[in-house]
Design an enzyme around this catalytic site. Structure first.
Site, PDB file in Angstrom:
ATOM      1  N   ASN A 120       0.843  -1.215   0.000  1.00 48.58           N
ATOM      2  CA  ASN A 120       0.000   0.000   0.000  1.00 48.58           C
ATOM      3  C   ASN A 120       0.870   1.254   0.000  1.00 48.58           C
ATOM      4  OD1 ASN A 120      -2.587   1.221  -0.002  1.00 48.58           O
ATOM      5  ND2 ASN A 120      -2.377   1.676   2.182  1.00 48.58           N
ATOM      6  N   ALA A 121       1.963   1.220  -0.760  1.00 53.84           N
ATOM      7  CA  ALA A 121       2.859   2.377  -0.757  1.00 53.84           C
ATOM      8  C   ALA A 121       3.682   2.379  -2.033  1.00 53.84           C
ATOM      9  CB  ALA A 121       3.785   2.330   0.456  1.00 53.84           C
ATOM     10  N   PHE A 165       4.952   0.088  11.882  1.00 49.28           N
ATOM     11  CA  PHE A 165       3.743   0.588  11.200  1.00 49.28           C
ATOM     12  C   PHE A 165       3.128  -0.454  10.274  1.00 49.28           C
ATOM     13  CE2 PHE A 165       6.286   4.559  11.678  1.00 49.28           C
ATOM     14  CZ  PHE A 165       5.364   5.345  12.334  1.00 49.28           C
ATOM     15  N   LEU A 183      -2.217  -3.818   7.472  1.00 46.89           N
ATOM     16  CA  LEU A 183      -3.341  -3.411   6.624  1.00 46.89           C
ATOM     17  C   LEU A 183      -4.313  -2.602   7.477  1.00 46.89           C
ATOM     18  CD1 LEU A 183      -3.866  -6.809   4.756  1.00 46.89           C
ATOM     19  CD2 LEU A 183      -2.505  -4.819   4.032  1.00 46.89           C
ATOM     20  N   SER A 187      -4.532   2.037  17.738  1.00 49.17           N
ATOM     21  CA  SER A 187      -5.603   2.921  17.272  1.00 49.17           C
ATOM     22  C   SER A 187      -6.600   3.169  18.391  1.00 49.17           C
ATOM     23  CB  SER A 187      -6.313   2.247  16.092  1.00 49.17           C
ATOM     24  OG  SER A 187      -7.520   2.904  15.806  1.00 49.17           O
ATOM     25  N   TYR A 205     -10.158  -5.432  11.632  1.00 43.54           N
ATOM     26  CA  TYR A 205      -9.040  -4.486  11.737  1.00 43.54           C
ATOM     27  C   TYR A 205      -8.846  -4.073  13.203  1.00 43.54           C
ATOM     28  CZ  TYR A 205      -6.533  -0.083  11.836  1.00 43.54           C
ATOM     29  OH  TYR A 205      -5.635   0.909  12.174  1.00 43.54           O
ATOM     30  N   LYS A 235      -5.747  -4.949  16.038  1.00 48.93           N
ATOM     31  CA  LYS A 235      -4.953  -3.984  16.829  1.00 48.93           C
ATOM     32  C   LYS A 235      -5.001  -4.358  18.316  1.00 48.93           C
ATOM     33  CE  LYS A 235      -3.402  -1.368  13.615  1.00 48.93           C
ATOM     34  NZ  LYS A 235      -1.966  -1.350  13.323  1.00 48.93           N
ATOM     35  N   LEU A 262     -12.318  10.359   5.503  1.00 47.06           N
ATOM     36  CA  LEU A 262     -12.924  11.653   5.175  1.00 47.06           C
ATOM     37  C   LEU A 262     -11.967  12.609   4.451  1.00 47.06           C
ATOM     38  CD1 LEU A 262     -15.324  13.616   5.429  1.00 47.06           C
ATOM     39  CD2 LEU A 262     -14.394  14.294   7.655  1.00 47.06           C
ATOM     40  N   ARG A 295     -22.918   5.335   8.019  1.00 48.57           N
ATOM     41  CA  ARG A 295     -22.034   4.218   7.650  1.00 48.57           C
ATOM     42  C   ARG A 295     -22.028   3.223   8.809  1.00 48.57           C
ATOM     43  NH1 ARG A 295     -15.782   5.566   6.330  1.00 48.57           N
ATOM     44  NH2 ARG A 295     -15.742   5.973   8.581  1.00 48.57           N
ATOM     45  N   GLY A 323     -21.116   0.922  11.690  1.00 50.87           N
ATOM     46  CA  GLY A 323     -19.964   0.852  12.584  1.00 50.87           C
ATOM     47  C   GLY A 323     -19.454   2.193  13.059  1.00 50.87           C
TER      48      GLY A 323
HETATM   49  P1  NAD Z   1      -0.239   2.861   5.177  1.00 50.87           P
HETATM   50  O1  NAD Z   1      -1.014   1.786   4.494  1.00 50.87           O
HETATM   51  O2  NAD Z   1       0.062   4.088   4.412  1.00 50.87           O
HETATM   52  O3  NAD Z   1       1.130   2.269   5.746  1.00 50.87           O
HETATM   53  C1  NAD Z   1       1.299   0.913   6.061  1.00 50.87           C
HETATM   54  C2  NAD Z   1       2.539   0.438   5.348  1.00 50.87           C
HETATM   55  O4  NAD Z   1       2.799  -0.920   5.669  1.00 50.87           O
HETATM   56  C3  NAD Z   1       2.418   0.535   3.826  1.00 50.87           C
HETATM   57  O5  NAD Z   1       3.552   1.180   3.326  1.00 50.87           O
HETATM   58  C4  NAD Z   1       2.359  -0.932   3.370  1.00 50.87           C
HETATM   59  O6  NAD Z   1       2.924  -1.106   2.103  1.00 50.87           O
HETATM   60  C5  NAD Z   1       3.126  -1.625   4.470  1.00 50.87           C
HETATM   61  N1  NAD Z   1       2.745  -3.017   4.720  1.00 50.87           N
HETATM   62  C6  NAD Z   1       1.492  -3.531   4.849  1.00 50.87           C
HETATM   63  N2  NAD Z   1       1.568  -4.850   5.114  1.00 50.87           N
HETATM   64  C7  NAD Z   1       2.874  -5.176   5.168  1.00 50.87           C
HETATM   65  C8  NAD Z   1       3.577  -6.375   5.414  1.00 50.87           C
HETATM   66  N3  NAD Z   1       2.937  -7.527   5.648  1.00 50.87           N
HETATM   67  N4  NAD Z   1       4.924  -6.352   5.398  1.00 50.87           N
HETATM   68  C9  NAD Z   1       5.589  -5.198   5.148  1.00 50.87           C
HETATM   69  N5  NAD Z   1       4.989  -4.033   4.905  1.00 50.87           N
HETATM   70  C10 NAD Z   1       3.634  -4.021   4.916  1.00 50.87           C
HETATM   71  O7  NAD Z   1      -1.018   3.224   6.522  1.00 50.87           O
HETATM   72  P2  NAD Z   1      -0.762   4.374   7.578  1.00 50.87           P
HETATM   73  O8  NAD Z   1      -1.959   5.229   7.582  1.00 50.87           O
HETATM   74  O9  NAD Z   1       0.565   4.972   7.386  1.00 50.87           O
HETATM   75  O10 NAD Z   1      -0.788   3.530   8.914  1.00 50.87           O
HETATM   76  C11 NAD Z   1       0.377   3.048   9.533  1.00 50.87           C
HETATM   77  C12 NAD Z   1      -0.012   2.224  10.748  1.00 50.87           C
HETATM   78  O11 NAD Z   1      -0.777   3.026  11.643  1.00 50.87           O
HETATM   79  C13 NAD Z   1      -0.861   0.996  10.416  1.00 50.87           C
HETATM   80  O12 NAD Z   1      -0.485  -0.057  11.264  1.00 50.87           O
HETATM   81  C14 NAD Z   1      -2.264   1.479  10.738  1.00 50.87           C
HETATM   82  O13 NAD Z   1      -3.115   0.417  11.056  1.00 50.87           O
HETATM   83  C15 NAD Z   1      -2.000   2.356  11.934  1.00 50.87           C
HETATM   84  N6  NAD Z   1      -3.045   3.366  12.139  1.00 50.87           N
HETATM   85  C16 NAD Z   1      -3.360   4.209  11.127  1.00 50.87           C
HETATM   86  C17 NAD Z   1      -4.368   5.152  11.314  1.00 50.87           C
HETATM   87  C18 NAD Z   1      -4.765   6.092  10.197  1.00 50.87           C
HETATM   88  O14 NAD Z   1      -5.785   6.759  10.332  1.00 50.87           O
HETATM   89  N7  NAD Z   1      -4.005   6.233   9.117  1.00 50.87           N
HETATM   90  C19 NAD Z   1      -5.039   5.225  12.526  1.00 50.87           C
HETATM   91  C20 NAD Z   1      -4.677   4.349  13.560  1.00 50.87           C
HETATM   92  C21 NAD Z   1      -3.665   3.424  13.343  1.00 50.87           C
HETATM   93  C1  UD1 Z   2     -11.799   5.023  10.486  1.00 50.42           C
HETATM   94  C2  UD1 Z   2     -11.993   3.635  11.028  1.00 50.42           C
HETATM   95  C3  UD1 Z   2     -11.075   3.445  12.215  1.00 50.42           C
HETATM   96  C4  UD1 Z   2      -9.646   3.697  11.799  1.00 50.42           C
HETATM   97  C5  UD1 Z   2      -9.539   5.087  11.180  1.00 50.42           C
HETATM   98  C6  UD1 Z   2      -8.190   5.309  10.616  1.00 50.42           C
HETATM   99  C7  UD1 Z   2     -14.297   3.021  10.440  1.00 50.42           C
HETATM  100  C8  UD1 Z   2     -15.649   2.734  10.973  1.00 50.42           C
HETATM  101  N1  UD1 Z   2     -13.384   3.421  11.375  1.00 50.42           N
HETATM  102  O1  UD1 Z   2     -12.106   5.951  11.510  1.00 50.42           O
HETATM  103  O2  UD1 Z   2     -11.203   2.136  12.728  1.00 50.42           O
HETATM  104  O3  UD1 Z   2      -8.771   3.603  12.912  1.00 50.42           O
HETATM  105  O4  UD1 Z   2     -10.484   5.209  10.100  1.00 50.42           O
HETATM  106  O5  UD1 Z   2      -8.112   6.601  10.119  1.00 50.42           O
HETATM  107  O6  UD1 Z   2     -14.044   2.907   9.263  1.00 50.42           O
HETATM  108  N2  UD1 Z   2     -17.108  10.307   6.525  1.00 50.42           N
HETATM  109  C9  UD1 Z   2     -18.052  10.819   5.664  1.00 50.42           C
HETATM  110  N3  UD1 Z   2     -17.865  10.641   4.319  1.00 50.42           N
HETATM  111  C10 UD1 Z   2     -16.789   9.962   3.806  1.00 50.42           C
HETATM  112  C11 UD1 Z   2     -15.824   9.448   4.700  1.00 50.42           C
HETATM  113  C12 UD1 Z   2     -16.034   9.625   6.066  1.00 50.42           C
HETATM  114  O7  UD1 Z   2     -19.038  11.426   6.076  1.00 50.42           O
HETATM  115  O8  UD1 Z   2     -16.691   9.822   2.582  1.00 50.42           O
HETATM  116  C13 UD1 Z   2     -17.296  10.519   7.975  1.00 50.42           C
HETATM  117  C14 UD1 Z   2     -17.423   9.223   8.751  1.00 50.42           C
HETATM  118  O9  UD1 Z   2     -18.746   8.810   8.825  1.00 50.42           O
HETATM  119  C15 UD1 Z   2     -16.843   9.640  10.092  1.00 50.42           C
HETATM  120  C16 UD1 Z   2     -15.858  10.760   9.768  1.00 50.42           C
HETATM  121  O10 UD1 Z   2     -16.162  11.177   8.447  1.00 50.42           O
HETATM  122  O11 UD1 Z   2     -17.865  10.191  10.867  1.00 50.42           O
HETATM  123  C17 UD1 Z   2     -14.421  10.290   9.811  1.00 50.42           C
HETATM  124  O12 UD1 Z   2     -14.316   9.120   9.010  1.00 50.42           O
HETATM  125  P1  UD1 Z   2     -12.915   8.409   8.719  1.00 50.42           P
HETATM  126  O13 UD1 Z   2     -11.968   9.404   8.189  1.00 50.42           O
HETATM  127  O14 UD1 Z   2     -13.203   7.195   7.907  1.00 50.42           O
HETATM  128  O15 UD1 Z   2     -12.391   8.014  10.166  1.00 50.42           O
HETATM  129  P2  UD1 Z   2     -13.099   7.119  11.303  1.00 50.42           P
HETATM  130  O16 UD1 Z   2     -14.383   6.569  10.858  1.00 50.42           O
HETATM  131  O17 UD1 Z   2     -13.086   7.903  12.560  1.00 50.42           O
END
Ligand code: NAD
Ligand code: UD1
Length: 336
Positions: free
Chosen positions: A35-36, A80, A83, A124, A149, A153, A200, A291, A293
């Site tokens: 995913n990168a 990090f 998925l 998370s 997911y 975590k 969002l 949506r 959940g």
């Molecule tokens: P991202 O998908 O951009 O980064 C994840 C990276 O891990 C990617 O580069 C992907 O290619 C790599 N990857 C996935 N599976 C792999 C594997 N099996 N082996 C090696 N590399 C692998 O996501 P992100 O938003 O940067 O998130 C990073 C971490 O933070 C994740 O663990 C995610 O679950 C966690 N997290 C993200 C958010 C968010 O909102 N972005 C919120 C809470 C937690």
């Molecule tokens: C979502 C995940 C959460 C994860 C996080 C990572 C769900 C239910 N939760 O959080 O587990 O850790 O992403 O960033 O998917 N929204 C809209 N329109 C859109 C997209 C989102 O209205 O097209 C709203 C959603 O209903 C929500 C808010 O925007 O109320 C934020 O959504 P999002 O960015 O997906 O984050 P979370 O739902 O908080």
């Protein structure tokens, strides 16, 4: 000091690699690029003027990890890799448990074999579960998660806690992120979702740049001030800096849990209007059904990170929407 960053080519990982390099901490990235795009790391190298060692490998590949630990003198791991799409995790749970849970156990085993016992893990706010009352505090128990997911975590948190309980050599930091958005202020690195964005902020940015016609707001009948859901959005650069602080502050044995958020909540409508006002663009939207959940509102109590890590979010909503828009304008199709 050299740190192994798994998933370092991804959204939060690339911003964290940049902050580590800026602190003169050397970095090795392991990422399977599922995913990168490795272009993110090339840009980090350009921005910092420092090299990043990159190994394309899966964290479930123990031989690849052993080779990395043999070649580099690693002091700590920031993990990090995994998925992160909630909807996909419901459809493909085994992929999520394999990458996130099994991947973390393989990594911890390779660390132990190499004598490396410091890990910072990307958790998370979702682990607080559906019934928790905001603001979320670290002393609250983990709750019932509603999708694979989130469950993955929570499971990794438990696995790493057990590892640290079993052997005092370990120091484990569980960072519970709230909603990271934004991009580096250079506009050179940012979030590059594949396909239709689930979250969002990237969706708003793609509407603004003309890739999508309009935003669907998922529900305006929640029990919140304007009826739309409220979240604790934090700037990804603040979040990245939180990892550096955690690395510096938590060398001691045991398991250490921190919320990383701003402590304030913003509604979906407030976010849309902030993006429009700060960037002087229009975001057409329609109200769609809720949506599945989604929770009405949650945000962090971020006091523990302030007290123990000396970390506070410094950037505000205007910074977040401005930096997102700069990245999106400079890279309308992401890294390609
Ligand atoms: P991202 O998908 O951009 O980064 C994840 C990276 O891990 C990617 O580069 C992907 O290619 C790599 N990857 C996935 N599976 C792999 C594997 N099996 N082996 C090696 N590399 C692998 O996501 P992100 O938003 O940067 O998130 C990073 C971490 O933070 C994740 O663990 C995610 O679950 C966690 N997290 C993200 C958010 C968010 O909102 N972005 C919120 C809470 C937690
Ligand atoms: C979502 C995940 C959460 C994860 C996080 C990572 C769900 C239910 N939760 O959080 O587990 O850790 O992403 O960033 O998917 N929204 C809209 N329109 C859109 C997209 C989102 O209205 O097209 C709203 C959603 O209903 C929500 C808010 O925007 O109320 C934020 O959504 P999002 O960015 O997906 O984050 P979370 O739902 O908080």
């Amino acid at each position: 000091m050299k740190v192994l960053v798994t998933g370092g080519a991804g959204y939060i990982g690339s911003h964290t690699v940049l902050e580590l390099l800026n602190q003169d901490i050397d970095v090795v990235v392991v990422d399977n690029l599922v995913n990168a795009n490795v272009e993110s790391l090339k840009r980090v190298e350009q921005l910092t003027g420092k090299p990043v060692d990159f190994v394309q490998a899966d964290v479930r590949d123990s031989r690849a990890l052993d080779a990395v630990f043999a070649e580099h003198s690693i002091s700590a791991v920031i993990h990090f890799a995994g998925l992160k799409a909630v909807g996909e995790s419901v459809a493909k749970p085994l992929d999520y448990y394999s990458a996130n849970v099994y991947g973390s156990t393989v990594l911890a085993q390779a660390m132990a074999a190499a004598g490396v016992h410091r890990m910072i893990f990307s958790s998370s706010a979702t682990v607080y579960g559906e019934g928790a009352q905001a603001p979320y505090v670290e002393t609250m128990p983990r709750g019932v998660t509603s999708n694979p997911y989130g469950t993955s975590k929570a499971m990794v948190e438990q696995v790493l806690t057990d590892v640290a309980n079993a052997d005092p050599a370990w120091s484990v930091v569980l960072l519970r992120y709230f909603n990271p958005i934004g991009a580096h202020e250079s506009g050179q690195i940012g979030e590059d979702p594949q396909g239709i964005p689930n979250n969002l902020m990237p969706f708003i940015a793609q509407v603004a740049v003309g890739r999508r016609e309009q935003l669907s707001i998922f529900g305006d009948d929640y029990d919140t001030a304007d009826g739309t859901c409220e979240r604790d959005y934090l700037h990804v650069v603040d979040l990245a800096k939180g990892h550096v602080k955690a690395l510096q502050a938590t060398t001691h044995s045991g398991t250490h849990v921190y919320n990383l958020g701003t402590g304030t909540a913003t509604s979906v409508k407030q976010m849309v209007h902030a993006f429009e006002r700060v960037n002087n663009v229009q975001i057409p939207y329609t109200i769609a059904p809720r949506r599945a959940g989604d929770l009405a509102a949650f945000w962090a109590n971020a006091d523990k990170a302030a007290t123990e890590l000396d970390w506070r979010a410094e950037k505000d909503l205007a910074d977040m929407v401005r930096d997102t828009w700069r990245w999106q304008q400079q890279n309308p199709n992401g890294y390609i």
